[in-house]
Enzyme design. Structure first.
Site, PDB file in Angstrom:
ATOM      1  CG  LEU A  61     -11.992   4.105  -3.123  1.00 57.48           C
ATOM      2  CD1 LEU A  61     -10.900   5.145  -3.174  1.00 57.48           C
ATOM      3  CD2 LEU A  61     -12.150   3.563  -1.711  1.00 57.48           C
ATOM      4  CD  GLN A 115      -5.919  10.183   2.612  1.00 59.33           C
ATOM      5  OE1 GLN A 115      -6.639   9.279   3.006  1.00 59.33           O
ATOM      6  NE2 GLN A 115      -4.621  10.208   2.852  1.00 59.33           N
ATOM      7  CG  HIS A 125     -10.669   8.495   0.466  1.00 58.63           C
ATOM      8  ND1 HIS A 125     -11.741   7.697   0.119  1.00 58.63           N
ATOM      9  CD2 HIS A 125      -9.782   7.683   1.101  1.00 58.63           C
ATOM     10  CE1 HIS A 125     -11.507   6.453   0.528  1.00 58.63           C
ATOM     11  NE2 HIS A 125     -10.342   6.420   1.144  1.00 58.63           N
ATOM     12  CG  HIS A 165      -8.227   7.635  -2.895  1.00 59.13           C
ATOM     13  ND1 HIS A 165      -7.823   7.107  -4.089  1.00 59.13           N
ATOM     14  CD2 HIS A 165      -8.076   6.652  -1.973  1.00 59.13           C
ATOM     15  CE1 HIS A 165      -7.433   5.846  -3.889  1.00 59.13           C
ATOM     16  NE2 HIS A 165      -7.572   5.549  -2.620  1.00 59.13           N
ATOM     17  NE  ARG A 205      -5.061   6.415   0.127  1.00 64.04           N
ATOM     18  CZ  ARG A 205      -5.977   5.800   0.856  1.00 64.04           C
ATOM     19  NH1 ARG A 205      -6.667   6.466   1.750  1.00 64.04           N
ATOM     20  NH2 ARG A 205      -6.191   4.519   0.709  1.00 64.04           N
ATOM     21  CD  GLU A 208      -2.894   3.983  -1.286  1.00 63.67           C
ATOM     22  OE1 GLU A 208      -3.556   5.022  -1.151  1.00 63.67           O
ATOM     23  OE2 GLU A 208      -1.983   3.654  -0.521  1.00 63.67           O
ATOM     24  CG  PHE A 233      -2.394  -0.010   0.870  1.00 65.96           C
ATOM     25  CD1 PHE A 233      -2.980  -1.129   0.315  1.00 65.96           C
ATOM     26  CD2 PHE A 233      -3.191   1.116   1.082  1.00 65.96           C
ATOM     27  CE1 PHE A 233      -4.326  -1.134  -0.030  1.00 65.96           C
ATOM     28  CE2 PHE A 233      -4.537   1.118   0.746  1.00 65.96           C
ATOM     29  CZ  PHE A 233      -5.110  -0.003   0.189  1.00 65.96           C
ATOM     30  NE  ARG A 267      -7.210   7.576   6.213  1.00 66.51           N
ATOM     31  CZ  ARG A 267      -7.439   6.563   5.375  1.00 66.51           C
ATOM     32  NH1 ARG A 267      -6.841   5.412   5.565  1.00 66.51           N
ATOM     33  NH2 ARG A 267      -8.252   6.710   4.351  1.00 66.51           N
TER      34      ARG A 267
END
Lengths: 249, 572, 119
Positions: free
Chosen positions: B244, B232, B349, B234, B281, B247, B118, B384
């Site tokens: 979405l 955030q 996001h 995304h 991100r 990721e 990730f 994050r």
């Protein structure tokens, strides 16, 4: 995306504060070619009639809130392209459920059924966290994986002829969920659930209509789960004859 | 007469954090009575939409130090390091617990837990259940919670106010959406777990229910919100809907391309170094944003977009590891990722910010706790890392419950008459809103205006002028919101009324985010200011607090807890 | 009566399932052998001579197979009939439909047993 002209959305309305019986209301909606049925409802709510009530949230077919009947078929309205319908689209609340208001139906009975099948891991001795994860091979996972995909959208209860007739019937989603735990290699509670499956309104109330699997938007195939559960319940019953368990009727 | 219900702990929100807290409480104390209050049925909570995974150290080549460092660096050194330390140590235990409760984690051939790569994570430490991780976690938690009859659910109950008496929280007033009545639910401790506020923005991955309710409840009760400027984006949302694309697509090897066919993240200016698509991100969203601004995007009906290419990964891998992505792309953009690249653009996001809490989830107000996205334990700092938040819901949901339980044991239950009086005031306020026809403003239009202001002012890139305009416009919109015309007079499932209450909540949250952003004249993590492009540790290595004080928002600072890792340049 | 049927459901369903299996496997095979293969001369005529077939049927395994082919499909059909009636008319009718269907299945099964034993 380009406009796709207008469609007439005919919605069943019911407000217990003012209506004795449900009525229908038509809305003319300018639709876009990439819209789902839910987009049309949101247009109505935002631009035409803010009193229209329905549930929705994720708009990506996973929260299970927005089930309704579209032209008589149980659908997730966020995953039902408007383009496949003609000029008039009829939207009504999910069949086989009491209506609270407009397109909002009673969910309590459904959740009570879900709870009845004990949808949790049952083990004689629970594992401690320190022991780490239980091993489970990809094949063991695949045994139940499909039946763990249910989003509780209740479309199968709308489509099932037994649900409409038999008030005690556990129903497709609840049986599929119980069966999912029975098939899980980590679970030891199958005999408890089979006993529930054999009670009134259990698996044998199913009349093999297969409608549940037809309407399932997540390809859970609850009909397969119900029929597998029937076999399992027979074998478990026969096992009970040979090796009597305490307390079983 | 207004009904007053009594429990020991009241949890608001039935997503991952709320359910985990409820289970933790009843497991820790066999006598405790827990109220789980949610405006939706728990399985509808937005946790359900999380796709990619949950992070916890599992492999031999991994360590708590590495996970901790990745998280600190990801946070652009704004994460509190004691919190991060605790988080990484608890993470594997929490995910193991979920395994024992039946979560269908994907497996390696030998039956052990499979992990995937990730963004911003040094090694493969993201546990996953194909690409429906949030869905499986939520349903596992919800189903497991059904074992306990001491968890009393109040479904489709909208909390409109915290009952506060003598400076401490005593419970909540909740509007029964189905019946239209307000009830008081008394609790010796209250845990807010209502999730984020993505609907403040027009283009978001968030579900329609994510309207910052818990944040606004706490804020109006005088509890500050922390680090709200960090929103955030995304990098990979579907154009049009904002759905979405996880990721995990990049974790499994997906690549990003611009219109010229360039793998633009190779450009050193974007700062992701050799991590490329597995960068954090904030950086990738900035890169995508810049590419689009530079005219390197594809032209589409919903604006410009770039390509996320998975075609080289092969049908088999996509069908086993990313089946949901296939379903979403085929359904909502008519693209088959097996053979075609996916159109993507950055999308709101997650709110890094939230209700200010300490490591125990405790807020400034005695008895009030927060967990999950609506809380801010200073775990995520300015950015994050993907897959930390699902784990966060579990770790801090459980911890908040244990501490709330301790607190609850030491205090008397709140006064019934105070609870009744405050709830009756709420009921009267709500009754006057129903069908309020005085004003001429439209609810939907006012909401769109707020969303546009937020997108303009608090985009991937911000600047002082833009944020100042946002603050001014939000103040005007707030004023106009009092004149919104509500037409639905029904007491039964009046979703116009709840949408109005949600809008009022979002306006508070939006204002706080804009004010926090305006006060932070630097670039850190997701807060990228074009007029202050550098991080400024000398002046801004602190959390932002906004407190509702004397009927006005007041911006304050709060120290960051550093530890073994001193701030350094954030390079990948 | 309702309780009795509920308790017997696993047996009924076992009979039903077995009937389904026989309907799927043995019936098509029989139809193929007697209806297609024999008229086309793919099986020698003497293989289906009356005496030979009668002897085969009267042997113990023959009687068991015969009984299964008669009894299980009965339960399959009548169980279907019952559920079809529920789908159409509601569960209330089941109070008399279920005893009627299973009663008929039982009587016919006993008849089949009688016939097979007398063979």
């Amino acid at each position: 995306m380009g406009s796709n002209g207008k469609k007439t959305i005919v919605v069943t309305r019911f407000d217990p504060d003012r209506d004795e019986v449900p009525r229908t209301q038509s809305y003319e909606v300018p639709v876009q070619s990439d819209w789902q049925v839910l987009d049309a409802l949101n247009f109505i709510k935002d631009e035409i009639d803010p009193s229209l009530s329905y549930r929705w949230s994720c708009r990506m077919a996973v929260c299970g809130s927005c089930g309704m009947m579209v032209n008589g078929e149980a659908k997730l309205s966020c995953k039902d392209p408007l383009s496949k319908y003609g000029d008039t689209v009829e939207v009504t609340p999910l069949a086989n459920f009491p209506v609270i208001r407009d397109l909002v139906v009673e969910t309590e009975g459904f959740l009570e059924r879900v709870q009845r099948v004990k949808p949790w891991i049952i083990r004689a001795k629970e594992k401690a966290v320190e022991e780490g994860p239980v091993r489970q091979s990809p094949r063991e996972l695949a045994d139940f994986s499909q039946f763990s995909m249910c989003i509780n959208c209740m479309l199968c209860y709308s489509a099932c002829p037994v649900v409409g007739n038999e008030p005690h019937f556990l129903g497709p989603a609840a049986i599929a969920l119980g069966h999912r735990y029975n098939l899980d290699s980590r679970d030891e509670g199958a005999d408890e659930r089979y006993q529930i499956f054999r009670e009134e309104g259990g698996v044998y109330a199913c009349t093999y209509a297969n409608e549940c699997s037809e309407v399932c938007p997540k390809n859970v195939d609850p009909a397969a789960a119900v029929n597998q559960a029937k076999v399992g319940a027979v074998l478990d019953w026969a096992k009970g004859l040979i090796l009597p368990r305490g307390g079983e009727g | 007469m207004t009904e007053v219900l009594r429990h020991d702990i009241v949890i608001v929100g039935g997503g991952a954090a709320g359910l985990r807290a409820a289970i933790a409480a009843v497991e820790a104390d066999p006598d405790v009575s827990v109220a789980l209050v949610s405006k939706v049925y728990p399985m509808r909570s937005h946790t359900v939409s999380a796709e990619g995974g949950a992070a916890a150290v599992d492999r031999d080549d991994d360590s708590f130090e590495l996970h901790g460092y990745d998280t600190v660096k990801g946070s652009d050194f704004l994460g509190d390091q004691d919190v991060i330390q605790y988080f990484v140590q608890e993470a594997p235990k929490e995910l193991t617990r979920l395994e024992h409760w039946g979560c269908p984690w994907s497996r390696n051939e030998d039956g052990s837990i499979a992990t995937r790569a990730f963004g911003g994570m040094t090694t493969k430490r993201t546990w996953f259940a194909a690409d429906k991780v949030g869905f499986h976690m939520l349903h596992t938690l919800f189903q497991h919670s059904m074992r306990f009859d001491r968890i009393v659910r109040y479904d489709e109950q909208f909390v409109t106010k915290l009952i506060v008496d003598g400076g401490a929280v005593r419970g909540v007033s909740a509007l029964d959406i189905r019946e239209g009545v307000s009830r008081a639910i008394l609790g010796r401790a209250v845990i807010l777990a209502t999730g984020g506020a993505g609907i403040c923005f027009p283009f978001t991955t968030n579900g329609n229910i994510k309207t910052g309710d818990g944040m606004a409840l706490a804020y109006r009760a005088g509890v500050p919100l922390k680090d709200m400027e960090f929103v955030q984006y995304h990098p990979t949302g579907l154009p049009g809907t904002g759905i979405l694309v996880t990721e995990a697509t990049r974790g499994e090897g997906g690549r990003l391309f611009n219109r010229k066919g360039e793998r633009f993240l190779e450009n050193a200016a974007y700062g992701v170094g050799s991590k490329l698509e597995l960068g954090p991100r904030d950086m990738i969203s900035r890169a995508v944003d810049q590419e689009i601004r530079a005219g390197n995007g594809f032209e589409g009906p919903h604006g410009q977009y770039l390509h996320l290419d998975l075609t080289h990964l092969g049908r088999k891998l996509l069908e086993t590891r990313l089946p949901f992505v296939l379903e979403l792309c085929r359904t909502y953009v008519g693209v088959d990722p097996v053979t075609q690249p996916i159109p993507i653009r950055p999308v709101v996001h997650y709110m890094m910010g939230g209700i200010d809490t300490d490591i125990d989830g405790a807020t400034e107000m005695p008895g009030l706790y927060a967990a999950g996205e609506c809380g801010n334990h200073s775990l995520n700092g300015a950015n994050r890392l993907g897959s930390n938040s699902l784990t966060e819901c579990l770790v801090f949901g459980a911890r908040a419950a244990i501490h709330a339980l301790c607190f609850a044991k030491g205090v008397e239950a709140g006064s019934e008459s105070v609870a009744r009086q405050q709830t009756e005031e709420e009921a009267a306020r709500i009754a006057s809103l129903r069908g309020q026809r005085k004003g001429g403003e439209s609810l939907a239009r006012t909401r769109s205006q707020m969303q546009e202001v937020m997108e303009e002012g608090l985009g991937v890139y911000r600047n002082q002028d833009g944020m100042r305009v946002a603050v001014e416009k939000l103040a005007q919109i707030k004023e106009r919101a009092a004149d919104i015309r509500l037409e639905d007079t029904s007491t039964v499932f009046n979703t116009e009324l709840t949408a109005y209450l949600e809008l009022v909540n979002m306006l508070d949250v939006a204002e706080v985010a804009a004010l926090s952003g305006l006060a932070r004249r630097e670039s850190r993590g997701a807060h990228a200011c074009s007029d202050f492009p550098e991080r400024n540790d000398r002046e801004y290595l602190h959390h932002s607090l906004v407190r509702f004080d004397d009927r006005r928002p007041r911006v304050e600072k709060k120290a960051v807890t550093l530890g073994r890792w001193e701030p350094e340049a954030r390079k990948y | 009566m309702k309780g009795l049927i509920l308790r017997l459901e696993p047996v009924i369903w076992f009979f039903f399932g077995s009937g389904f299996l026989i309907g799927c496997l043995l019936f098509p095979a029989t139809i193929f052998a007697l209806g297609i293969a024999a008229p086309l001369g793919w099986v020698p005529a003497e293989a289906l001579a009356y005496d030979r077939v009668a002897g085969l049927a009267a042997s113990l395994p023959g009687r068991v197979v015969l009984l299964a082919m008669l009894v299980f499909p009965l339960w399959n059909g009548l169980n279907h009939l019952r559920h079809f009636a529920i789908d159409l008319g509601g569960v209330k009718r089941d109070l008399w439909i279920a005893p009627l269907c299973y009663g008929a299945a039982l009587v016919l099964s006993l008849g089949a047993l009688f016939a097979v034993v007398r063979l």
